[in-house]
Scaffold this active site. Structure first.
Site, mmCIF file in Angstrom:
data_model
loop_
_atom_site.group_PDB
_atom_site.id
_atom_site.type_symbol
_atom_site.label_atom_id
_atom_site.label_comp_id
_atom_site.label_asym_id
_atom_site.label_seq_id
_atom_site.Cartn_x
_atom_site.Cartn_y
_atom_site.Cartn_z
ATOM 1 N N PHE A 119 -15.825 2.806 6.970
ATOM 2 C CA PHE A 119 -14.482 3.229 6.567
ATOM 3 C C PHE A 119 -14.247 3.178 5.055
ATOM 4 O O PHE A 119 -13.146 3.449 4.576
ATOM 5 C CB PHE A 119 -13.419 2.393 7.305
ATOM 6 C CG PHE A 119 -13.554 0.893 7.128
ATOM 7 C CD1 PHE A 119 -13.034 0.250 6.016
ATOM 8 C CD2 PHE A 119 -14.199 0.123 8.086
ATOM 9 C CE1 PHE A 119 -13.140 -1.122 5.853
ATOM 10 C CE2 PHE A 119 -14.305 -1.262 7.940
ATOM 11 C CZ PHE A 119 -13.782 -1.882 6.812
ATOM 12 N N TYR A 158 -12.465 -2.526 -3.780
ATOM 13 C CA TYR A 158 -12.870 -2.756 -2.379
ATOM 14 C C TYR A 158 -14.394 -2.793 -2.225
ATOM 15 O O TYR A 158 -14.878 -2.594 -1.113
ATOM 16 C CB TYR A 158 -12.301 -1.656 -1.489
ATOM 17 C CG TYR A 158 -10.911 -1.922 -0.931
ATOM 18 C CD1 TYR A 158 -10.584 -3.122 -0.302
ATOM 19 C CD2 TYR A 158 -9.930 -0.930 -0.982
ATOM 20 C CE1 TYR A 158 -9.317 -3.342 0.241
ATOM 21 C CE2 TYR A 158 -8.666 -1.146 -0.434
ATOM 22 C CZ TYR A 158 -8.371 -2.354 0.174
ATOM 23 O OH TYR A 158 -7.123 -2.560 0.723
ATOM 24 N N GLU A 167 -9.377 -10.919 -7.477
ATOM 25 C CA GLU A 167 -8.439 -9.807 -7.280
ATOM 26 C C GLU A 167 -7.267 -9.878 -8.265
ATOM 27 O O GLU A 167 -6.797 -8.851 -8.753
ATOM 28 C CB GLU A 167 -7.947 -9.805 -5.821
ATOM 29 C CG GLU A 167 -9.084 -9.462 -4.864
ATOM 30 C CD GLU A 167 -8.672 -9.409 -3.392
ATOM 31 O OE1 GLU A 167 -7.499 -9.692 -3.076
ATOM 32 O OE2 GLU A 167 -9.534 -9.058 -2.562
ATOM 33 N N ARG A 171 2.712 -6.437 9.111
ATOM 34 C CA ARG A 171 1.973 -5.299 9.677
ATOM 35 C C ARG A 171 2.541 -4.879 11.034
ATOM 36 O O ARG A 171 2.504 -3.696 11.375
ATOM 37 C CB ARG A 171 0.484 -5.630 9.744
ATOM 38 C CG ARG A 171 -0.165 -5.583 8.352
ATOM 39 C CD ARG A 171 -1.532 -6.202 8.371
ATOM 40 N NE ARG A 171 -2.266 -5.972 7.130
ATOM 41 C CZ ARG A 171 -3.334 -6.676 6.783
ATOM 42 N NH1 ARG A 171 -3.783 -7.644 7.555
ATOM 43 N NH2 ARG A 171 -3.963 -6.402 5.647
ATOM 44 N N HIS A 186 -2.097 -5.559 1.668
ATOM 45 C CA HIS A 186 -3.393 -6.240 1.535
ATOM 46 C C HIS A 186 -3.109 -7.619 0.967
ATOM 47 O O HIS A 186 -2.202 -7.777 0.154
ATOM 48 C CB HIS A 186 -4.316 -5.468 0.580
ATOM 49 C CG HIS A 186 -5.503 -6.278 0.144
ATOM 50 N ND1 HIS A 186 -6.663 -6.335 0.878
ATOM 51 C CD2 HIS A 186 -5.686 -7.100 -0.931
ATOM 52 C CE1 HIS A 186 -7.515 -7.158 0.273
ATOM 53 N NE2 HIS A 186 -6.948 -7.634 -0.830
ATOM 54 N N ARG A 242 -1.452 -14.523 4.438
ATOM 55 C CA ARG A 242 -2.214 -13.876 5.513
ATOM 56 C C ARG A 242 -1.485 -13.992 6.858
ATOM 57 O O ARG A 242 -1.500 -13.065 7.661
ATOM 58 C CB ARG A 242 -3.636 -14.443 5.593
ATOM 59 C CG ARG A 242 -4.460 -13.994 4.384
ATOM 60 C CD ARG A 242 -5.898 -14.378 4.482
ATOM 61 N NE ARG A 242 -6.610 -13.639 5.523
ATOM 62 C CZ ARG A 242 -7.019 -12.387 5.423
ATOM 63 N NH1 ARG A 242 -6.748 -11.678 4.335
ATOM 64 N NH2 ARG A 242 -7.684 -11.821 6.396
ATOM 65 N N LYS A 289 0.820 -1.220 0.000
ATOM 66 C CA LYS A 289 0.000 0.000 0.000
ATOM 67 C C LYS A 289 0.856 1.273 0.000
ATOM 68 O O LYS A 289 2.064 1.221 0.261
ATOM 69 C CB LYS A 289 -0.923 -0.027 1.221
ATOM 70 C CG LYS A 289 -1.935 -1.176 1.205
ATOM 71 C CD LYS A 289 -2.942 -1.025 2.348
ATOM 72 C CE LYS A 289 -3.911 -2.188 2.394
ATOM 73 N NZ LYS A 289 -4.941 -2.008 3.445
ATOM 74 N N THR A 309 -5.183 -7.351 10.794
ATOM 75 C CA THR A 309 -5.482 -6.124 10.044
ATOM 76 C C THR A 309 -4.958 -4.885 10.766
ATOM 77 O O THR A 309 -4.382 -3.992 10.152
ATOM 78 C CB THR A 309 -7.013 -5.997 9.854
ATOM 79 O OG1 THR A 309 -7.480 -7.199 9.247
ATOM 80 C CG2 THR A 309 -7.369 -4.814 8.975
ATOM 81 N N ASN A 347 -1.865 0.098 6.885
ATOM 82 C CA ASN A 347 -1.367 -1.179 7.421
ATOM 83 C C ASN A 347 -0.464 -1.908 6.424
ATOM 84 O O ASN A 347 -0.288 -3.115 6.482
ATOM 85 C CB ASN A 347 -2.525 -2.052 7.919
ATOM 86 C CG ASN A 347 -3.498 -2.455 6.828
ATOM 87 O OD1 ASN A 347 -3.376 -2.014 5.693
ATOM 88 N ND2 ASN A 347 -4.451 -3.311 7.154
HETATM 89 P P1 CMP Z 1 -7.272 -4.719 3.883
HETATM 90 O O1 CMP Z 1 -6.781 -6.075 4.205
HETATM 91 O O2 CMP Z 1 -6.670 -4.033 2.710
HETATM 92 O O3 CMP Z 1 -8.864 -4.782 3.673
HETATM 93 C C1 CMP Z 1 -9.690 -3.672 3.888
HETATM 94 C C2 CMP Z 1 -8.990 -2.562 4.609
HETATM 95 O O4 CMP Z 1 -9.832 -1.646 5.291
HETATM 96 C C3 CMP Z 1 -8.119 -3.128 5.722
HETATM 97 O O5 CMP Z 1 -7.015 -3.797 5.175
HETATM 98 C C4 CMP Z 1 -7.799 -1.875 6.529
HETATM 99 O O6 CMP Z 1 -6.652 -1.211 6.063
HETATM 100 C C5 CMP Z 1 -9.020 -0.978 6.260
HETATM 101 N N1 CMP Z 1 -9.826 -0.707 7.452
HETATM 102 C C6 CMP Z 1 -10.045 0.500 7.993
HETATM 103 N N2 CMP Z 1 -10.816 0.424 9.078
HETATM 104 C C7 CMP Z 1 -11.114 -0.888 9.256
HETATM 105 C C8 CMP Z 1 -11.862 -1.622 10.220
HETATM 106 N N3 CMP Z 1 -12.485 -1.017 11.237
HETATM 107 N N4 CMP Z 1 -11.929 -2.960 10.092
HETATM 108 C C9 CMP Z 1 -11.301 -3.605 9.059
HETATM 109 N N5 CMP Z 1 -10.569 -2.946 8.113
HETATM 110 C C10 CMP Z 1 -10.462 -1.610 8.211
#
Ligand code: CMP
Length: 136
Positions: free
Chosen positions: A61, A53, A130, A106, A119, A89, A13, A95, A116
């Protein structure tokens, strides 16, 4: 665990690309039995981020997430290896970097739940979609 060769999508990212962490993160994949089958640095539009997304479109969010993913260059990769989806993962960690396990990407590099650093696809079905989104 059964041995199956899978492909998964990984995104480095904007926060990690900006801090020149691409090579460090790629090294982690390579040292952990993942092959980088394809990789490209791109800068997507907010509309493209919204499409990517869209599973999160009902979440509070969502808008910030799409603004963020389109805020600077990202690196998208196809990773391949045994149980690549789960392996990736585990290497990424939770996350929220605050909750991520020691030595995960992360934990090492994430700044916040939004920034973070990486992805990764969460299932076989999403990995297919994807990869298709960025590489087909
Ligand atoms: P990612 O794995 O890219 O998938 C969705 C993204 O939403 C996640 O990583 C986070 O960076 C972002 N995000 C922001 N707020 C939240 C939340 N409350 N719960 C989960 N993902 C979040």
């Amino acid at each position: 665990m059964s041995r199956k060769i899978e492909q998964t999508l990984s995104i480095i990212k904007p926060d990690a690309v900006e801090r020149n962490l691409v090579n460090e993160i790629k090294e982690i994949f390579l040292k952990n039995n993942l092959i980088i089958k394809d990789s490209k640095k791109i800068h997507i539009t907010k509309e493209e981020a919204a499409e990517f997304y869209k599973v999160h479109q009902s979440k509070p969010f969502y808008n910030d997430l799409c603004t963020y993913l389109s805020s600077g260059p990202i690196v998208v990769m196809i990773l391949e290896g045994e149980n690549a989806i789960l392996n990736n993962r585990k290497l990424m960690g939770s996350t929220n970097p605050k909750d991520a396990e020691e030595k995960t990407i992360r934990k090492l590099y994430g700044i916040s739940i939004d920034k973070n650093s990486v992805h990764g696809s969460d299932s076989m079905e999403n990995a297919k979609k994807e990869i298709e989104f960025f590489f087909k």
